[in-house]
Design a protein around this motif. Structure first.
Motif, short mmCIF file in Angstrom:
data_model
loop_
_atom_site.label_atom_id
_atom_site.label_comp_id
_atom_site.label_asym_id
_atom_site.label_seq_id
_atom_site.Cartn_x
_atom_site.Cartn_y
_atom_site.Cartn_z
N GLN A 53 -26.59 -0.02 -76.19
CA GLN A 53 -27.13 -0.81 -77.20
C GLN A 53 -27.01 -0.50 -78.58
O GLN A 53 -27.60 -1.40 -79.32
N ARG A 55 -28.51 1.78 -80.52
CA ARG A 55 -29.64 1.93 -81.22
C ARG A 55 -29.77 3.34 -81.63
O ARG A 55 -29.74 4.12 -80.75
N HIS A 57 -32.77 5.52 -82.14
CA HIS A 57 -34.12 5.50 -81.91
C HIS A 57 -34.87 6.33 -82.88
O HIS A 57 -34.38 7.35 -83.53
N HIS A 61 -39.77 3.55 -78.87
CA HIS A 61 -39.67 3.15 -77.73
C HIS A 61 -40.14 4.11 -76.47
O HIS A 61 -40.23 3.72 -75.20
N LYS A 93 -36.52 -4.81 -87.80
CA LYS A 93 -36.68 -4.49 -86.54
C LYS A 93 -38.13 -4.73 -86.14
O LYS A 93 -39.19 -4.29 -86.63
N TYR A 95 -41.16 -4.56 -82.96
CA TYR A 95 -41.56 -4.38 -81.52
C TYR A 95 -42.79 -5.40 -81.10
O TYR A 95 -43.71 -5.23 -82.06
N THR A 247 -37.75 -5.74 -79.61
CA THR A 247 -38.07 -4.95 -78.41
C THR A 247 -39.36 -5.27 -77.90
O THR A 247 -40.27 -5.46 -78.83
N MET A 249 -42.49 -4.44 -75.40
CA MET A 249 -42.86 -3.04 -74.63
C MET A 249 -44.24 -3.49 -73.94
O MET A 249 -44.82 -4.73 -74.03
N ASP A 250 -44.51 -2.86 -72.72
CA ASP A 250 -43.70 -1.69 -72.38
C ASP A 250 -43.67 -1.91 -70.92
O ASP A 250 -44.86 -1.62 -70.28
N SER A 255 -35.13 -6.12 -74.82
CA SER A 255 -34.52 -5.90 -75.93
C SER A 255 -33.29 -6.51 -76.51
O SER A 255 -32.38 -6.83 -75.64
N MET A 257 -30.72 -6.37 -79.72
CA MET A 257 -30.25 -5.66 -81.07
C MET A 257 -29.00 -5.75 -81.44
O MET A 257 -28.10 -6.19 -81.00
#
Length: 384
Positions: A53, A55, A57, A61, A93, A95, A247, A249-250, A255, A257
């Motif tokens: 991906q 990413r 981090h 996540h 970005k 979430y 992204t 969650m959870d 996701s 990206m």
């Protein structure tokens, strides 16, 4: 079999990101004079280092694995400092927290961010409007980046050659054997099918999914591993999503990206990205299973589910899919943690197996490696 070459200081098996950085560390930081990287592909960073991906981090996540989140929070600034030329940060970005079937609520996510000192703010109405409010509880703007693996591969090759690290491509290591109290022999098969051996003081097994596929005196890792064949879809994002990473969650969500190497976005889904899984075992070659796998895309199912949460995704244009074997520690399936594997093999002194679940884990690996080499140097001093 050809006559062995003169003794190496270290042989690194696997020319992915971890193998490349370990080889550079040994040559430049520890003063190893003869380091060789053996890679089965024709170039560096061709497998999991690319087919992922992309990413970097920053902990968000992993609200169910505080240790993984904490290490990411420490390591991301280091990665940005050490590889600024490969980091893509010019996107927003997000979430988003699902209202139902999520293992973390909005309040829990906010508390988790406060506890890990992770930057987070509520998304503005225009960004929140991209999501279906019946299914999404809250949306947050966070600080998380992507990396360009092609630029990273170019950096690795340049640095390794400047450090006089020998690179052997299209070469597969088949076995490791003891060659004395402080020597190991690595048996390899070159691009023409010829076999030869390399005598060395240290071996670093950085073959990711192939960790347990070596013969000879190599007994395999003590830690149980799980293998998965995964699909990462590459899509052209619609205009309203082009400058975003998302992204949800959870739980069984997704996701999306930026994928800088191709100027596209990856689309992954917890339910549809894993195609096939099995417990790792000697003699069951994960890469052979991948080569035989039919690779039928599930992108249609991904998009159908994702557009329920983010309707604009229905206008994404599918380009292709990256299929790869993903290797995880079996013990972390419950909490989704991604610690490193750094195993010292008692029956093969000087032999280590290394596995990281995320690119920023490299700093945890180098800390472990530094401690091992310092301890070895201390023991040699005491014995002399």
């Amino acid at each position: 079999m050809n006559a062995p070459n003169s003794v190496h200081d270290a042989v690194v098996i696997g020319g992915g990101f971890y193998g490349a950085v370990i080889a550079l560390y040994l040559a430049k930081q520890r003063g190893f004079k003869r380091v060789t990287v053996v890679e089965r592909e024709p170039a560096l960073l061709q497998r999991a280092s690319y087919n992922n991906q992309a990413r970097v981090h920053n902990g968000y996540h992993y609200p169910r694995s505080f240790t993984t989140a904490y290490r990411s929070r420490i390591n991301l600034p280091k990665f940005v400092r050490d590889w600024p030329q490969v980091v893509k940060s010019d996107f927003i970005k997000l979430y988003a927290i699902a209202r139902r079937n999520s293992k973390v609520t909005s309040k829990q996510f906010q508390r988790f961010c406060r506890e890990t000192n992770a930057q987070m703010e509520l998304a503005k109405p225009a960004l929140k409007a991209l999501f279906e409010p019946r299914l999404i509880e809250d949306v947050f703007v966070v600080q998380e980046y992507a990396f360009d693996s092609l630029l990273l591969a170019a950096w690795a090759r340049r640095e390794l050659l400047e450090a006089a690290v020998e690179l052997r491509f299209d070469t597969r290591v088949e076995a490791i054997a003891r060659a004395g109290d402080d020597r190991l022999t690595v048996m390899a098969r070159g691009p023409g099918g010829d076999t030869y051996s390399l005598d060395t003081r240290y071996v670093f097994n950085c073959t990711y999914s192939g960790l347990n596929q070596l013969g000879g005196d190599f007994a395999g890792t003590r830690t149980r591993l799980k293998q998965e064949i995964t699909e990462m879809a590459l899509v052209q994002a619609p205009p309203e999503l082009e400058g975003l990473g998302v992204t949800v969650m959870d739980g069984p969500y997704f996701s999306m990206m930026p994928f800088p190497s191709r100027g596209l976005h990856t689309l992954s889904h917890v339910r549809y990205t894993p195609h096939l899984h099995w417990d790792d075992a000697h003699g069951v070659d994960p890469y052979a299973r991948l080569a035989e796998y039919p690779r039928e895309t599930r992108v249609d199912r991904m998009i159908r589910d994702v557009e329920r949460y983010m309707p604009a995704v229905r206008r994404a244009k599918y380009v292709e899919s990256l299929f790869e074997v993903k290797t995880v520690l079996a013990k972390n399936e419950v909490d989704d943690g991604r610690p490193i594997l750094f195993e010292k093999h008692a029956n093969l002194p000087g032999c280590f197996s290394v596995l990281g679940g995320k690119i920023d884990n490299i700093y945890d690996v180098l800390e472990k490696l530094d401690a091992e080499l310092l301890a070895a140097a201390s023991n040699q001093t005491l014995c002399s």
